[in-house]
Design an enzyme around this catalytic site. Structure first.
Site, PDB file in Angstrom:
ATOM      1  N   ASN A   9       7.813  14.532 -18.968  1.00  0.00           N
ATOM      2  CA  ASN A   9       7.082  15.679 -18.960  1.00  0.00           C
ATOM      3  C   ASN A   9       6.758  16.292 -17.489  1.00  0.00           C
ATOM      4  O   ASN A   9       5.859  15.625 -16.880  1.00  0.00           O
ATOM      5  CB  ASN A   9       5.703  15.468 -19.755  1.00  0.00           C
ATOM      6  CG  ASN A   9       4.741  16.702 -19.555  1.00  0.00           C
ATOM      7  OD1 ASN A   9       5.288  17.760 -19.253  1.00  0.00           O
ATOM      8  ND2 ASN A   9       3.588  16.507 -19.856  1.00  0.00           N
ATOM      9  N   TRP A  10       7.825  17.336 -17.188  1.00  0.00           N
ATOM     10  CA  TRP A  10       7.797  17.512 -15.810  1.00  0.00           C
ATOM     11  C   TRP A  10       6.353  18.607 -15.316  1.00  0.00           C
ATOM     12  O   TRP A  10       5.957  18.663 -14.212  1.00  0.00           O
ATOM     13  CB  TRP A  10       9.046  18.390 -15.460  1.00  0.00           C
ATOM     14  CG  TRP A  10      10.079  17.495 -15.364  1.00  0.00           C
ATOM     15  CD1 TRP A  10      10.187  16.313 -15.722  1.00  0.00           C
ATOM     16  CD2 TRP A  10      11.217  18.124 -15.043  1.00  0.00           C
ATOM     17  NE1 TRP A  10      11.494  15.802 -15.386  1.00  0.00           N
ATOM     18  CE2 TRP A  10      12.307  16.800 -15.163  1.00  0.00           C
ATOM     19  CE3 TRP A  10      11.961  19.228 -14.791  1.00  0.00           C
ATOM     20  CZ2 TRP A  10      13.768  17.020 -14.794  1.00  0.00           C
ATOM     21  CZ3 TRP A  10      13.246  19.489 -14.285  1.00  0.00           C
ATOM     22  CH2 TRP A  10      14.047  18.434 -14.359  1.00  0.00           C
ATOM     23  N   LYS A  11       5.750  18.776 -16.599  1.00  0.00           N
ATOM     24  CA  LYS A  11       4.380  19.713 -16.373  1.00  0.00           C
ATOM     25  C   LYS A  11       4.899  20.947 -15.317  1.00  0.00           C
ATOM     26  O   LYS A  11       5.947  21.368 -15.282  1.00  0.00           O
ATOM     27  CB  LYS A  11       3.285  18.913 -15.719  1.00  0.00           C
ATOM     28  CG  LYS A  11       3.037  17.871 -16.669  1.00  0.00           C
ATOM     29  CD  LYS A  11       1.678  16.870 -16.202  1.00  0.00           C
ATOM     30  CE  LYS A  11       1.516  15.736 -17.233  1.00  0.00           C
ATOM     31  NZ  LYS A  11       0.350  15.259 -16.962  1.00  0.00           N
ATOM     32  N   HIS A  94      -0.812  19.077 -25.754  1.00  0.00           N
ATOM     33  CA  HIS A  94      -0.917  18.286 -24.748  1.00  0.00           C
ATOM     34  C   HIS A  94      -2.487  18.494 -24.486  1.00  0.00           C
ATOM     35  O   HIS A  94      -2.928  19.703 -24.639  1.00  0.00           O
ATOM     36  CB  HIS A  94       0.010  18.526 -23.589  1.00  0.00           C
ATOM     37  CG  HIS A  94      -0.212  17.795 -22.643  1.00  0.00           C
ATOM     38  ND1 HIS A  94      -1.136  17.560 -21.428  1.00  0.00           N
ATOM     39  CD2 HIS A  94       0.709  16.653 -22.280  1.00  0.00           C
ATOM     40  CE1 HIS A  94      -1.020  16.584 -20.893  1.00  0.00           C
ATOM     41  NE2 HIS A  94       0.400  15.987 -21.201  1.00  0.00           N
ATOM     42  N   GLU A  96      -3.830  18.690 -21.871  1.00  0.00           N
ATOM     43  CA  GLU A  96      -3.974  19.732 -20.650  1.00  0.00           C
ATOM     44  C   GLU A  96      -4.133  21.155 -21.209  1.00  0.00           C
ATOM     45  O   GLU A  96      -4.701  21.997 -20.842  1.00  0.00           O
ATOM     46  CB  GLU A  96      -3.170  19.694 -19.726  1.00  0.00           C
ATOM     47  CG  GLU A  96      -3.246  18.419 -18.613  1.00  0.00           C
ATOM     48  CD  GLU A  96      -1.936  17.726 -18.023  1.00  0.00           C
ATOM     49  OE1 GLU A  96      -0.869  18.334 -18.009  1.00  0.00           O
ATOM     50  OE2 GLU A  96      -2.105  16.569 -17.635  1.00  0.00           O
ATOM     51  N   GLU A 165      -1.965   9.944 -26.440  1.00  0.00           N
ATOM     52  CA  GLU A 165      -2.048  10.029 -24.764  1.00  0.00           C
ATOM     53  C   GLU A 165      -3.582  10.052 -24.540  1.00  0.00           C
ATOM     54  O   GLU A 165      -4.224  11.006 -24.797  1.00  0.00           O
ATOM     55  CB  GLU A 165      -1.393  11.215 -24.301  1.00  0.00           C
ATOM     56  CG  GLU A 165      -0.109  11.296 -24.207  1.00  0.00           C
ATOM     57  CD  GLU A 165       0.580  12.279 -23.187  1.00  0.00           C
ATOM     58  OE1 GLU A 165       1.394  11.569 -22.441  1.00  0.00           O
ATOM     59  OE2 GLU A 165      -0.048  13.196 -23.248  1.00  0.00           O
ATOM     60  N   GLY A 171      -2.317  10.793 -15.618  1.00  0.00           N
ATOM     61  CA  GLY A 171      -2.532  11.150 -14.266  1.00  0.00           C
ATOM     62  C   GLY A 171      -3.621  10.274 -13.533  1.00  0.00           C
ATOM     63  O   GLY A 171      -3.707  10.905 -12.191  1.00  0.00           O
ATOM     64  N   SER A 209      -0.068   7.500 -17.640  1.00  0.00           N
ATOM     65  CA  SER A 209       0.290   6.444 -16.405  1.00  0.00           C
ATOM     66  C   SER A 209       1.312   5.495 -16.694  1.00  0.00           C
ATOM     67  O   SER A 209       0.995   4.632 -16.348  1.00  0.00           O
ATOM     68  CB  SER A 209      -1.219   6.009 -15.946  1.00  0.00           C
ATOM     69  OG  SER A 209      -1.987   7.085 -15.444  1.00  0.00           O
ATOM     70  N   GLY A 230       4.750  11.448 -17.387  1.00  0.00           N
ATOM     71  CA  GLY A 230       4.500  12.635 -16.557  1.00  0.00           C
ATOM     72  C   GLY A 230       4.923  12.186 -15.065  1.00  0.00           C
ATOM     73  O   GLY A 230       6.106  12.402 -14.715  1.00  0.00           O
ATOM     74  N   GLY A 231       4.042  11.988 -14.252  1.00  0.00           N
ATOM     75  CA  GLY A 231       4.366  11.471 -12.911  1.00  0.00           C
ATOM     76  C   GLY A 231       5.513  10.692 -12.370  1.00  0.00           C
ATOM     77  O   GLY A 231       6.543  11.173 -11.687  1.00  0.00           O
TER      78      GLY A 231
HETATM   79  P1  PGA Z   1       1.175  10.859 -16.738  1.00  0.00           P
HETATM   80  O1  PGA Z   1       1.130  11.857 -17.653  1.00  0.00           O
HETATM   81  O2  PGA Z   1       2.245   9.932 -16.969  1.00  0.00           O
HETATM   82  O3  PGA Z   1       1.326  11.399 -15.265  1.00  0.00           O
HETATM   83  O4  PGA Z   1      -0.097  10.272 -16.904  1.00  0.00           O
HETATM   84  C1  PGA Z   1       1.456  11.994 -19.044  1.00  0.00           C
HETATM   85  C2  PGA Z   1       1.450  13.125 -19.842  1.00  0.00           C
HETATM   86  O5  PGA Z   1       0.453  13.703 -19.557  1.00  0.00           O
HETATM   87  O6  PGA Z   1       2.131  13.740 -20.527  1.00  0.00           O
END
Ligand code: PGA
Length: 248
Positions: A9-11, A94, A96, A165, A171, A209, A230-231
């Protein structure tokens, strides 16, 4: 067997140049990568990524979709538009989006419905906040979030992907322990089993994470079928290492 599914997930990260370079690095070392994989990119880059991913084993994903079919919804992107760019997966709900765009369980369920109707697999995100976990509400929260999607999509619920999640792990560098993840995944699997005879087909991903160091232990859990990353998906060596771990 479901086989593992690893999704980046590149956000809101990337640029034409950075995307091309990340993809080149990923594809340069894809020996030993057999698991299913995809990258969910910002909508603006779908055309670029469609052309870069054609003929590769990495599928294309989007990060959101409108709950509406078409019409006067300024700024939104419809499922059929995503389909035009050969989008295979779409994240919905998600945390967010739930947090910063006030997306409700019902809205998320409608988005999943739109994606399914366009032949796109929705990756339905569920997860509790830290306060909810500390209040012993984890199961109630994730079951409520998934129930809305099951209710709206009953007949084709085995076509979705679920991502657990925990919001406190996204994050933050905090990861659910493999046992904590498995416990919630088993609850979600049981909930799906009540809704469909094909619950075993549904991939339930862990996200929050996940990284090259903790992926193996998480992926070893019975009901952890992959990751939403994500990251660590923005760094080619880390994402590749996780793809290889998932391929073993
Ligand atoms: P993260 O993000 O791996 O940076 O914690 C995961 C996500 O929000 O899909």
């Amino acid at each position: 067997m479901r086989g593992k599914l690893m999704i980046g997930n590149w956000k809101m990260n990337g640029s034409l140049a950075a995307n091309a370079s990340l993809l080149t690095d990923l594809l340069a070392d894809s020996v030993d990568v057999y698991c299913r994989s995809a990258v969910c990119v910002p909508s603006l880059y779908l055309a670029q990524m469609q052309s870069l991913l054609t003929g590769t084993s990495i599928a294309l994903g989007a990060q959101d979709v409108s709950a509406h079919e078409d019409g006067a919804y300024t700024g939104e992107v419809s499922a059929t538009m995503l389909r035009d760019f050969a989008v295979r997966y779409c994240i919905v709900g998600h945390s967010e989006r739930r947090q910063y765009h006030a997306e409700s369980d019902m809205l998320v369920a409608s988005k999943a419905q739109r994606a399914l109707a366009a032949g796109i697999t929705p990756i339905v995100c569920v997860g509790e906040s830290l306060a909810e976990r500390e209040a012993g509400q984890t199961e109630v929260v994730v079951k409520r979030q998934l129930a809305a999607v099951i209710h709206a999509n009953g007949h084709c619920i085995s076509e979705i992907v679920v991502a657990y999640e925990p919001v406190w792990a996204i994050g933050t560098g905090l990861t659910a322990t493999p046992e904590q993840a498995q416990k919630v995944h088993a609850v979600l699997r049981a909930q799906l089993q009540v809704a469909t005879a094909h619950a075993d087909r549904v991939s339930i991903l862990y996200g929050g994470s996940m990284n090259a160091a903790n992926a193996a232990d998480l992926l070893a859990q019975t009901d952890v079928d992959g990751g939403l990353i994500g990251g660590a998906a923005l760094k080619a060596p880390d994402f590749l290492s996780m793809l290889k771990t998932a391929s073993r």
